[in-house]
Design an enzyme around this catalytic site. Structure first.
Site, PDB file in Angstrom:
ATOM      1  CE  LYS A  22      -1.942   1.697   4.103  1.00 17.67           C
ATOM      2  NZ  LYS A  22      -1.614   3.112   4.205  1.00 17.67           N
ATOM      3  CG  ASN A  23       2.393   2.678   3.530  1.00 19.09           C
ATOM      4  OD1 ASN A  23       1.222   2.972   3.290  1.00 19.09           O
ATOM      5  ND2 ASN A  23       2.862   2.520   4.759  1.00 19.09           N
ATOM      6  NE  ARG A  92       0.538  11.798   7.235  1.00 22.01           N
ATOM      7  CZ  ARG A  92       0.879  12.993   7.646  1.00 22.01           C
ATOM      8  NH1 ARG A  92      -0.029  13.801   8.119  1.00 22.01           N
ATOM      9  NH2 ARG A  92       2.128  13.397   7.583  1.00 22.01           N
ATOM     10  CB  CYS A 116      -4.692   6.389  10.729  1.00 19.07           C
ATOM     11  SG  CYS A 116      -5.282   4.761  10.316  1.00 19.07           S
ATOM     12  NE  ARG A 121       0.066  10.037  10.217  1.00 16.78           N
ATOM     13  CZ  ARG A 121      -0.176   8.873   9.618  1.00 16.78           C
ATOM     14  NH1 ARG A 121      -1.264   8.233   9.854  1.00 16.78           N
ATOM     15  NH2 ARG A 121       0.678   8.370   8.778  1.00 16.78           N
ATOM     16  N   PRO A 122       1.883  16.147  11.745  1.00 18.74           N
ATOM     17  CG  PRO A 122       3.727  17.157  12.726  1.00 18.74           C
ATOM     18  CD  PRO A 122       2.852  15.948  12.802  1.00 18.74           C
ATOM     19  CG  ASP A 124       6.638  20.179  10.851  1.00 21.03           C
ATOM     20  OD1 ASP A 124       6.043  19.095  10.732  1.00 21.03           O
ATOM     21  OD2 ASP A 124       7.601  20.328  11.621  1.00 21.03           O
ATOM     22  CG  LEU A 125       9.528  17.369   9.112  1.00 19.99           C
ATOM     23  CD1 LEU A 125       9.832  15.918   9.454  1.00 19.99           C
ATOM     24  CD2 LEU A 125      10.706  18.258   9.500  1.00 19.99           C
ATOM     25  CG  ASP A 305       2.273   1.325   9.537  1.00 22.17           C
ATOM     26  OD1 ASP A 305       1.913   2.189  10.360  1.00 22.17           O
ATOM     27  OD2 ASP A 305       2.482   1.572   8.338  1.00 22.17           O
ATOM     28  NE  ARG A 397      -7.249   4.578   5.728  1.00 21.60           N
ATOM     29  CZ  ARG A 397      -6.305   4.895   6.599  1.00 21.60           C
ATOM     30  NH1 ARG A 397      -6.593   4.981   7.863  1.00 21.60           N
ATOM     31  NH2 ARG A 397      -5.077   5.143   6.209  1.00 21.60           N
TER      32      ARG A 397
HETATM   33  C1  UD1 Z   1       4.146   6.703   6.592  1.00 22.62           C
HETATM   34  C2  UD1 Z   1       3.239   5.525   6.310  1.00 22.62           C
HETATM   35  C3  UD1 Z   1       2.586   5.037   7.592  1.00 22.62           C
HETATM   36  C4  UD1 Z   1       3.638   4.740   8.657  1.00 22.62           C
HETATM   37  C5  UD1 Z   1       4.606   5.908   8.810  1.00 22.62           C
HETATM   38  C6  UD1 Z   1       5.785   5.603   9.721  1.00 22.62           C
HETATM   39  C7  UD1 Z   1       2.462   5.934   4.055  1.00 22.62           C
HETATM   40  C8  UD1 Z   1       1.297   6.243   3.167  1.00 22.62           C
HETATM   41  N1  UD1 Z   1       2.202   5.943   5.379  1.00 22.62           N
HETATM   42  O1  UD1 Z   1       3.337   7.740   7.123  1.00 22.62           O
HETATM   43  O2  UD1 Z   1       1.842   3.858   7.292  1.00 22.62           O
HETATM   44  O3  UD1 Z   1       3.000   4.513   9.884  1.00 22.62           O
HETATM   45  O4  UD1 Z   1       5.148   6.295   7.532  1.00 22.62           O
HETATM   46  O5  UD1 Z   1       6.488   4.520   9.239  1.00 22.62           O
HETATM   47  O6  UD1 Z   1       3.543   5.642   3.602  1.00 22.62           O
HETATM   48  N2  UD1 Z   1       6.453  14.233  11.192  1.00 22.62           N
HETATM   49  C9  UD1 Z   1       6.602  15.541  11.504  1.00 22.62           C
HETATM   50  N3  UD1 Z   1       6.460  16.479  10.512  1.00 22.62           N
HETATM   51  C10 UD1 Z   1       6.187  16.140   9.223  1.00 22.62           C
HETATM   52  C11 UD1 Z   1       6.042  14.788   8.902  1.00 22.62           C
HETATM   53  C12 UD1 Z   1       6.181  13.833   9.913  1.00 22.62           C
HETATM   54  O7  UD1 Z   1       6.840  15.903  12.657  1.00 22.62           O
HETATM   55  O8  UD1 Z   1       6.080  17.031   8.365  1.00 22.62           O
HETATM   56  C13 UD1 Z   1       6.577  13.201  12.253  1.00 22.62           C
HETATM   57  C14 UD1 Z   1       5.263  12.458  12.493  1.00 22.62           C
HETATM   58  O9  UD1 Z   1       4.408  13.139  13.375  1.00 22.62           O
HETATM   59  C15 UD1 Z   1       5.747  11.161  13.063  1.00 22.62           C
HETATM   60  C16 UD1 Z   1       7.074  10.924  12.337  1.00 22.62           C
HETATM   61  O10 UD1 Z   1       7.458  12.193  11.817  1.00 22.62           O
HETATM   62  O11 UD1 Z   1       6.020  11.270  14.439  1.00 22.62           O
HETATM   63  C17 UD1 Z   1       7.021   9.907  11.232  1.00 22.62           C
HETATM   64  O12 UD1 Z   1       6.012  10.267  10.314  1.00 22.62           O
HETATM   65  P1  UD1 Z   1       6.148   9.962   8.769  1.00 22.62           P
HETATM   66  O13 UD1 Z   1       7.333   9.097   8.543  1.00 22.62           O
HETATM   67  O14 UD1 Z   1       6.071  11.247   8.018  1.00 22.62           O
HETATM   68  O15 UD1 Z   1       4.845   9.126   8.474  1.00 22.62           O
HETATM   69  P2  UD1 Z   1       3.898   9.226   7.220  1.00 22.62           P
HETATM   70  O16 UD1 Z   1       4.696   9.506   5.999  1.00 22.62           O
HETATM   71  O17 UD1 Z   1       2.738  10.070   7.539  1.00 22.62           O
END
Ligand code: UD1
Length: 418
Positions: A22-23, A92, A116, A121-122, A124-125, A305, A397
């Site tokens: 999926k990812n 998302r 989810c 889940r910000p 900002d990055l 996950d 999903r």
């Molecule tokens: C992806 C996966 C999800 C998995 C997650 C972690 C997809 C579609 N989803 O989600 O299934 O659970 O990786 O392996 O691939 N963060 C920030 N700022 C940002 C982005 C992230 O602070 O701009 C933080 C998040 O809050 C979290 C951490 O970084 O604590 C990891 O998140 P991230 O790796 O971005 O997860 P996703 O890409 O949303």
């Protein structure tokens, strides 16, 4: 509304094929917006996240056709750079489109994404990285509005190795002017898979799978046909279900290397695991022993996950375990549901303290998110008696044909409309 009814207690025996990840597939759909040619993704999973992503692409003007198990995206007619609120909230991964849409139209408007409910889940990055590539960003009424004259390659240092931010920036940088270097990039296998797809489309990227990804921008990308990697989380869920129920199952089209952190824990549990090319065979005929501690980490650490599923397993192990969730702050929402089935768990901050009980007992429980929902199904299959799992749209999903596959292994599980 639909629910699962499960009569627990059957051991699992047999063989199932793992779906495409999926990812991997979700950001690949975003990648298809970068070309006017057709992109064909093979053997896509039958899951609602993918259907919702396809809906968003259609909204952008792309033609999306499911042809059996394959998905063909033709973005030549894409003419819209806005992702509306109702669609972005469902998924998302819609945020991954930001990089592609800005690359294509030099402007993008997207509602803050959903997905989810497992923490803040910000994004900002994602936004800070895009700014480094020359994008101007405004936020207005819950929408992110991006504009740029052109994307210009640059060095980007991620504060933490976010999967989504890394993928979004790869998509934005593929056709940027000059070279982009993403440092502290996420190293998940799905990122390597996205690099493989983009390179098949004519991009010049290297380094995915390590902490530094180097992208030399190219003028244009072309279409391709691509088979994504197997879904390591689906594979892990089946293995955990078999460890909990007992029996012997074989996973076909699986990649053991991508879930070595889980296999390590399952061996600690006392399960026997055999590997044979793309097959993983798990055998377990006894009550598992506890794994002591599991901590979720970015890849190659234990995946967040699979946290809910391994916690469910720990609940019926002999001994105590501590499970620590380091990535998402509210990812223990399934715990009160497991307690209804007899689990003995105390959650303090990011830690779940589990004291193993002899077995689960059937109960009516509610899925609150995708992976927590899968954990409840595993518990129901292992439990004594009848369980109902409500709100299974969360599970749909990410797991295609979930109950069919489980039934083919001998699980007594049916989907019922309510
Ligand atoms: C992806 C996966 C999800 C998995 C997650 C972690 C997809 C579609 N989803 O989600 O299934 O659970 O990786 O392996 O691939 N963060 C920030 N700022 C940002 C982005 C992230 O602070 O701009 C933080 C998040 O809050 C979290 C951490 O970084 O604590 C990891 O998140 P991230 O790796 O971005 O997860 P996703 O890409 O949303």
């Amino acid at each position: 509304m639909e629910k699962y009814i499960i009569n627990g207690g059957n051991k699992l025996y047999g063989s199932v094929e793992v779906q495409s990840a999926k990812n991997s597939v979700l950001p690949m759909l975003a990648a298809s917006v970068l070309t006017d040619d057709k992109v064909k993704i093979l053997k896509v999973p039958n899951i609602t996240d993918l259907k919702n992503m396809a809906k968003i692409l259609s909204k952008l003007g792309c033609k999306v056709v499911f042809e059996g198990e394959n998905l063909i995206i033709d973005s030549s007619s894409a003419d819209c750079f806005e992702i509306p609120r109702e669609l972005a909230h469902e998924l998302r991964s819609s945020v991954f489109l930001l990089g592609s849409v800005i690359s294509r139209f030099h402007t993008a408007k997207i509602a803050y994404p959903g997905g989810c409910d497992i923490g803040l889940r910000p994004v900002d990055l994602h936004l800070a990285g895009l700014k480094r590539l020359g994008v101007e960003i405004e936020e207005e009424n819950g929408y992110i509005i991006c504009k740029c004259e052109k994307l210009i390659g640059n060095e980007i240092m991620l504060d933490c190795p976010s999967v989504g931010a890394t993928e979004n920036l790869m998509l934005a940088a593929a056709k940027a002017e000059g070279t982009t270097v993403i440092k502290n990039a996420a190293r998940e296998p799905e990122i390597e898979d996205l690099q493989r797809l983009l390179n098949c489309m004519g991009a010049k990227m290297r380094g995915a799978g390590t902490g530094t990804i180097i992208i030399e921008g190219v003028k244009s990308l072309h279409g391709c046909e691509f088979l994504p990697i197997p879904d390591r989380i689906e594979a892990g869920t089946f293995l955990i279900a078999a460890a909990m129920c007992g029996g012997e199952i074989e996973l076909k089209h699986a990649c053991a290397e991508n879930i070595s952190s889980l296999l390590h824990k399952l061996r600690e549990n006392g399960c026997k695991i055999h590997l044979n090319n793309d097959k993983i065979i798990l055998e377990n005929h006894r009550r598992p022993t506890s794994v002591k501690s599991v901590e979720t980490q970015p890849y190659p650490g234990f995946p967040t996950d699979l946290q809910a599923q391994i916690t469910a397993l720990c609940c019926i192990c002999h001994g105590q375990s501590i499970i620590t969730e380091n990535l998402f702050e509210t990812r223990f929402k399934y715990v009160p549901e497991l307690r209804k089935m007899g689990a003995d768990i105390t959650v303090i901050d990011r830690n779940a303290f589990v004291r193993g009980v002899e077995k689960f007992y059937g109960a009516t429980v509610v899925a609150h998110d995708l992976r927590g929902g899968a954990a409840l199904v595993c518990a129901g299959l292992a439990a004594e008696g009848r369980s109902e799992v409500l709100d299974i749209s969360h599970i749909d999903r990410g797991y295609g044909s979930f109950e069919y596959k489980l039934r083919s292994l001998g699980g007594d599980i049916v989907r019922v409309s309510i």
